[in-house]
Write a protein that holds these residues in place. Structure first.
Motif, PDB file in Angstrom:
ATOM      1  N   LEU A   3      11.490  55.447  55.894  1.00  0.00           N
ATOM      2  CA  LEU A   3      11.768  56.861  56.131  1.00  0.00           C
ATOM      3  C   LEU A   3      12.378  57.076  57.520  1.00  0.00           C
ATOM      4  O   LEU A   3      13.302  57.860  57.672  1.00  0.00           O
ATOM      5  N   ALA A   4      11.933  56.366  58.525  1.00  0.00           N
ATOM      6  CA  ALA A   4      12.464  56.507  59.875  1.00  0.00           C
ATOM      7  C   ALA A   4      13.917  56.043  59.933  1.00  0.00           C
ATOM      8  O   ALA A   4      14.751  56.667  60.578  1.00  0.00           O
ATOM      9  N   ALA A   5      14.236  54.963  59.274  1.00  0.00           N
ATOM     10  CA  ALA A   5      15.604  54.465  59.260  1.00  0.00           C
ATOM     11  C   ALA A   5      16.519  55.446  58.534  1.00  0.00           C
ATOM     12  O   ALA A   5      17.664  55.650  58.926  1.00  0.00           O
ATOM     13  N   THR A   8      17.238  58.445  60.785  1.00  0.00           N
ATOM     14  CA  THR A   8      18.128  58.071  61.876  1.00  0.00           C
ATOM     15  C   THR A   8      19.579  57.999  61.381  1.00  0.00           C
ATOM     16  O   THR A   8      20.493  58.444  62.071  1.00  0.00           O
ATOM     17  N   SER A   9      19.785  57.457  60.196  1.00  0.00           N
ATOM     18  CA  SER A   9      21.151  57.374  59.677  1.00  0.00           C
ATOM     19  C   SER A   9      21.718  58.763  59.408  1.00  0.00           C
ATOM     20  O   SER A   9      22.902  59.008  59.632  1.00  0.00           O
ATOM     21  N   TRP A  10      20.891  59.685  58.921  1.00  0.00           N
ATOM     22  CA  TRP A  10      21.361  61.047  58.700  1.00  0.00           C
ATOM     23  C   TRP A  10      21.708  61.719  60.024  1.00  0.00           C
ATOM     24  O   TRP A  10      22.690  62.444  60.129  1.00  0.00           O
ATOM     25  N   LEU A  11      20.901  61.446  61.033  1.00  0.00           N
ATOM     26  CA  LEU A  11      21.161  62.018  62.345  1.00  0.00           C
ATOM     27  C   LEU A  11      22.478  61.481  62.915  1.00  0.00           C
ATOM     28  O   LEU A  11      23.296  62.240  63.440  1.00  0.00           O
ATOM     29  N   MET A  12      22.712  60.201  62.797  1.00  0.00           N
ATOM     30  CA  MET A  12      23.961  59.606  63.291  1.00  0.00           C
ATOM     31  C   MET A  12      25.165  60.127  62.503  1.00  0.00           C
ATOM     32  O   MET A  12      26.231  60.362  63.077  1.00  0.00           O
ATOM     33  N   THR A  13      25.003  60.322  61.223  1.00  0.00           N
ATOM     34  CA  THR A  13      26.091  60.879  60.399  1.00  0.00           C
ATOM     35  C   THR A  13      26.401  62.305  60.844  1.00  0.00           C
ATOM     36  O   THR A  13      27.562  62.678  60.992  1.00  0.00           O
ATOM     37  N   LEU A  14      25.369  63.089  61.082  1.00  0.00           N
ATOM     38  CA  LEU A  14      25.560  64.470  61.522  1.00  0.00           C
ATOM     39  C   LEU A  14      26.238  64.503  62.894  1.00  0.00           C
ATOM     40  O   LEU A  14      27.174  65.293  63.119  1.00  0.00           O
ATOM     41  N   ILE A  15      25.814  63.654  63.811  1.00  0.00           N
ATOM     42  CA  ILE A  15      26.443  63.591  65.129  1.00  0.00           C
ATOM     43  C   ILE A  15      27.908  63.180  65.001  1.00  0.00           C
ATOM     44  O   ILE A  15      28.784  63.744  65.664  1.00  0.00           O
ATOM     45  N   GLY A  16      28.211  62.228  64.138  1.00  0.00           N
ATOM     46  CA  GLY A  16      29.595  61.802  63.923  1.00  0.00           C
ATOM     47  C   GLY A  16      30.463  62.934  63.388  1.00  0.00           C
ATOM     48  O   GLY A  16      31.600  63.120  63.833  1.00  0.00           O
ATOM     49  N   VAL A  17      29.923  63.681  62.443  1.00  0.00           N
ATOM     50  CA  VAL A  17      30.678  64.804  61.866  1.00  0.00           C
ATOM     51  C   VAL A  17      30.918  65.872  62.931  1.00  0.00           C
ATOM     52  O   VAL A  17      32.022  66.421  63.039  1.00  0.00           O
ATOM     53  N   VAL A  18      29.923  66.149  63.749  1.00  0.00           N
ATOM     54  CA  VAL A  18      30.076  67.151  64.815  1.00  0.00           C
ATOM     55  C   VAL A  18      31.134  66.697  65.818  1.00  0.00           C
ATOM     56  O   VAL A  18      31.978  67.493  66.248  1.00  0.00           O
ATOM     57  N   VAL A  19      31.137  65.427  66.185  1.00  0.00           N
ATOM     58  CA  VAL A  19      32.130  64.914  67.124  1.00  0.00           C
ATOM     59  C   VAL A  19      33.539  65.054  66.544  1.00  0.00           C
ATOM     60  O   VAL A  19      34.474  65.479  67.230  1.00  0.00           O
ATOM     61  N   VAL A  20      33.710  64.718  65.276  1.00  0.00           N
ATOM     62  CA  VAL A  20      35.027  64.835  64.635  1.00  0.00           C
ATOM     63  C   VAL A  20      35.479  66.289  64.600  1.00  0.00           C
ATOM     64  O   VAL A  20      36.642  66.590  64.898  1.00  0.00           O
TER      65      VAL A  20
END
Length: 63
Positions: A3-5, A8-20
């Motif tokens: 569940l933690a992994a 974390t992957s959802w958080l990194m995906t969201l951060i990537g989308v925000v950066v783009v």
């Protein structure tokens, strides 16, 4: 642990989308600013006349 992994992957995906999205908005805003800027007035270029030779050139005029 799984569940933690996953979170974390959802958080990194969201951060990537925000950066783009931020980069695309910055590009769009920069293009708008560049389009609003006026072009400098064209100035006569030295030796613009194709028939002029270096010997026929007039002295530069003071500004």
């Amino acid at each position: 642990m799984l569940l933690a992994a996953s979170s974390t992957s959802w958080l990194m995906t969201l951060i990537g989308v925000v950066v783009v999205v931020v980069l695309l908005l910055a590009f769009w805003y920069g293009r708008r600013l560049a389009a609003k800027r006026t072009a400098p007035p064209p100035q006569p270029q030295p030796r613009a006349d194709s028939w002029e030779t270096p010997d026929d050139q007039e002295p530069p005029k003071p500004h």
